[in-house]
Design an enzyme around this catalytic site. Structure first.
Site, short mmCIF file in Angstrom:
data_model
loop_
_atom_site.label_atom_id
_atom_site.label_comp_id
_atom_site.label_asym_id
_atom_site.label_seq_id
_atom_site.Cartn_x
_atom_site.Cartn_y
_atom_site.Cartn_z
N GLY A 7 45.92 41.20 45.99
CA GLY A 7 45.80 41.71 44.62
C GLY A 7 47.14 41.59 43.93
O GLY A 7 48.10 41.04 44.48
N GLY A 8 47.19 42.09 42.74
CA GLY A 8 48.42 42.05 41.95
C GLY A 8 49.37 43.17 42.33
O GLY A 8 49.05 44.05 43.14
N GLY A 12 47.22 48.84 44.32
CA GLY A 12 46.69 49.79 45.29
C GLY A 12 46.52 49.20 46.68
O GLY A 12 45.88 49.83 47.54
N LYS A 13 47.09 48.03 46.93
CA LYS A 13 46.92 47.35 48.21
C LYS A 13 47.45 48.18 49.38
O LYS A 13 46.76 48.34 50.39
CB LYS A 13 47.63 45.99 48.21
CG LYS A 13 47.15 45.01 47.18
CD LYS A 13 47.92 43.71 47.21
CE LYS A 13 49.40 43.85 47.04
NZ LYS A 13 49.88 44.12 45.69
N HIS A 48 58.14 53.39 50.28
CA HIS A 48 56.99 53.03 51.12
C HIS A 48 57.04 53.79 52.45
O HIS A 48 56.02 54.29 52.92
CB HIS A 48 56.96 51.52 51.39
CG HIS A 48 56.21 50.74 50.37
ND1 HIS A 48 54.83 50.75 50.29
CD2 HIS A 48 56.62 49.91 49.40
CE1 HIS A 48 54.44 49.98 49.30
NE2 HIS A 48 55.51 49.45 48.74
N ASP A 78 52.90 44.19 55.97
CA ASP A 78 53.22 44.28 54.55
C ASP A 78 54.55 43.57 54.29
O ASP A 78 55.59 44.09 54.66
CB ASP A 78 53.30 45.75 54.16
CG ASP A 78 53.31 45.96 52.66
OD1 ASP A 78 53.22 44.98 51.90
OD2 ASP A 78 53.41 47.14 52.24
#
Length: 167
Positions: A7-8, A12-13, A48, A78
């Site tokens: 996703g961008g 919310g990934k 994060h 990630d």
């Protein structure tokens, strides 16, 4: 089982991937692929890390992802974009060599009997890169995203915090 989440930016990934991992295990691993590129980047990484509680084991691995994943692990990787950046920089912006190296490393993941959740970015859906290096990297990212999605068991596109099932 390979889960691919794309996703961008700020779609919310990461939170989706973390919640998915916690639905499979109370002791998941978080594999961060990023090098520290500056103070702002360090702050983003620290944020994060702070988002995850004591159930998580955080591991930093820039390229050889399979080296830190064991049988039956539940792992969030990630992210593909930063992982590819490491190959791209180290090959002096050689798209073909970077793609070959990334595919080789990704294929090792397919051999591990683990639950692997891979986060990526759809950078080709954003602003057109102004530099040739940026445009070449966007191509690299797109080709690797296709390769991962093709080999993943499940694929999800995140849009505005909403998961859209692709496969």
């Amino acid at each position: 089982m390979i889960y691919y989440i794309t996703g961008g930016e700020r779609s919310g990934k990461s939170s989706y991937a973390q919640n998915l991992a916690l639905s499979f295990s109370q002791t998941p691993k978080y594999v961060a692929t990023s090098r520290i590129w500056g103070e702002d980047h360090r702050k983003r990484i620290d944020r994060h890390i702070a988002d995850r509680d004591e159930r998580w084991t955080s591991i930093e691995e820039e390229k050889e992802l399979a080296s830190v994943i064991n049988k039956n692990d539940v792992v969030v990787i990630d992210c593909v974009t930063l992982w590819l950046t490491n190959f791209y920089v180290d090959t002096k912006n050689d798209v073909e060599k970077s793609l070959d190296l990334a595919k080789y490393e990704f294929e090792k993941l397919l051999e591990i009997n683990a639950t692997i959740i891979i986060i990526s970015n759809e950078i080709g859906m954003g602003v057109h890169a102004q530099t040739e290096i940026g445009r070449k990297f966007t191509e690299l990212q797109g080709w690797m995203n296709q390769y991962i999605a093709k080999n993943a068991d499940r694929a999800t596109l995140m849009v505005s915090g909403i998961p859209l099932k692709l496969k």
